[in-house]
Design an enzyme around this catalytic site. Structure first.
Site, short mmCIF file in Angstrom:
data_model
loop_
_atom_site.label_atom_id
_atom_site.label_comp_id
_atom_site.label_asym_id
_atom_site.label_seq_id
_atom_site.Cartn_x
_atom_site.Cartn_y
_atom_site.Cartn_z
N ILE A 154 14.31 -25.11 -26.61
CA ILE A 154 14.25 -23.70 -26.99
C ILE A 154 14.57 -23.65 -28.47
CG2 ILE A 154 14.82 -22.81 -24.71
CD1 ILE A 154 17.65 -22.34 -25.58
N ASP A 155 14.12 -22.61 -29.15
CA ASP A 155 14.29 -22.51 -30.59
C ASP A 155 15.76 -22.56 -30.98
OD1 ASP A 155 11.58 -22.20 -30.93
OD2 ASP A 155 11.66 -20.02 -31.03
N LYS A 156 15.99 -23.01 -32.19
CA LYS A 156 17.35 -23.09 -32.72
C LYS A 156 18.09 -21.76 -32.58
CE LYS A 156 19.89 -24.16 -37.00
NZ LYS A 156 19.76 -24.62 -38.40
N THR A 158 17.37 -19.28 -30.55
CA THR A 158 17.33 -18.73 -29.20
C THR A 158 18.48 -19.33 -28.41
OG1 THR A 158 14.93 -18.42 -29.24
CG2 THR A 158 15.98 -18.54 -27.08
N ARG A 260 7.69 -15.28 -28.40
CA ARG A 260 7.74 -14.52 -29.65
C ARG A 260 6.33 -14.15 -30.12
NH1 ARG A 260 11.22 -18.47 -33.22
NH2 ARG A 260 11.04 -16.79 -34.79
#
Length: 335
Positions: A154-156, A158, A260
């Protein structure tokens, strides 16, 4: 519901590509593209340029160029050079919030601001660094030197639930579950406005943007299939013109920045998203974001459910909204 094979599932943090511009004038027009670029980009070998072109890293006038032997045209060619492979990560004594751990796998609640694995700009302080310290030599090596144990990302910025493998058997089993879309993954998003209809499915192939290599975009051709199911759980502000909403998003696939990108395509980007949040929210929402201290996209991996790949036990983990998003939701509720 999950992602497909071909490496750890995403949302993945974008790589920091070095965009090299080669201006081809009349003196080099008509030469082979790889030869012309090598003349302009002296620090890159012709073989390296050929490899990057084969990977689709070269563009001219926002169109990808894939034939290194084609004749160069006058114009500005843009070559996206990926960063060098990161060095082997080191264990770091970073506190982890652990939901579950056995001899085969570990499930943690990742905070916003922590990258999953080392990358340019985030060489230390990552989940991998913390897991190497916490798990020691038991962490699965299938993910490679830079990404041991990592099955999905998962994104940094998030927050939320992440599972990592401690053994090769668990790694292979979890990867198979993701590939078969047999993982339950639910994200909570606080978004600008509210989608129409209130629930539905967003389908749109996703690829790296030809206009900005640091962004992903929905494309008509090429890219990879991406499917997001969403449901509006709560609307904030006037019913006829909502200022914001809380959505539950279930992933059928797991592409880089999928939620997103998909929500932005509906005109409802995640609040606080610095990349896809085009268009400002209402003044009241902006004030709520500031008061809540939200300094990232309002996206949280709230649920992760799967069958243990070794023991067969049904596992399901829920992570509550972190303070910044919980406070923001409370403030939005007063609109």
């Amino acid at each position: 519901m999950a992602s497909d094979p071909g490496g750890p599932a995403a949302d993945e943090e974008d790589e920091a590509f070095d965009l090299r511009v080669a201006e081809i004038g009349a003196d080099l027009a008509g030469e082979r593209i790889d030869k012309a670029l090598a003349a302009r980009l002296g620090d890159l070998s012709r073989a390296r340029i050929q490899a990057l072109i084969a990977e689709g890293r070269l563009s001219l006038d926002d169109e990808v160029v894939r034939d290194a032997s084609a004749r160069a045209r006058a114009g500005d060619y843009v070559l996206a050079v990926p960063p060098p492979a990161p060095a082997e990560p080191r264990p770091e004594a970073i506190a982890l919030s652990v939901f579950f751990e056995d001899a085969h796998l570990i499930v943690v609640d990742k905070p916003a601001g922590m990258a999953v694995h080392p990358a340019p700009g985030s060489e230390s302080g990552t989940l991998v660094n913390a897991l190497l310290h916490h798990c020691g030599d038991s962490l699965s090596g299938v993910g490679g030197v830079a990404r041991p144990g990592i099955v999905h990302r998962i994104d940094k910025e998030t927050s939320g639930v992440v599972v990592a493998a401690k053994t090769d058997a668990a790694h292979q089993g979890l990867s198979a579950l993701f590939a078969a879309h047999d993982i339950e993954r639910v994200y909570v998003a606080l978004v600008r406005g509210a989608p129409h209809p209130a629930r539905g499915t967003i389908e749109g192939r996703i690829a790296r943007s030809t206009h900005d290599r640091k962004k992903m975009a929905i494309v008509k051709a090429g890219g990879r299939e991406a499917v997001t199911h969403y449901a509006t759980e709560r609307v904030f502000g006037p019913a006829d013109k909502p200022a914001a909403a809380r959505l539950a998003c279930r992933l059928e696939t797991g592409r880089t920045h999928q939620i997103r990108v998909h929500l932005a395509s509906k005109g409802c980007p995640c609040l606080g998203d610095p990349v896809y949040g085009s268009g400002p929210p209402t003044p009241a929402v902006r004030a709520a974001i500031a008061e809540a201290g939200l300094a990232r996209q309002a996206l949280h991996a709230a649920v992760l459910g799967f069958v243990h790949p070794v023991t067969g036990e049904a596992l399901r983990f829920e992570s509550p909204l972190p303070p910044d998003m919980a406070t923001l939701e409370k403030l939005l509720g007063a609109l």
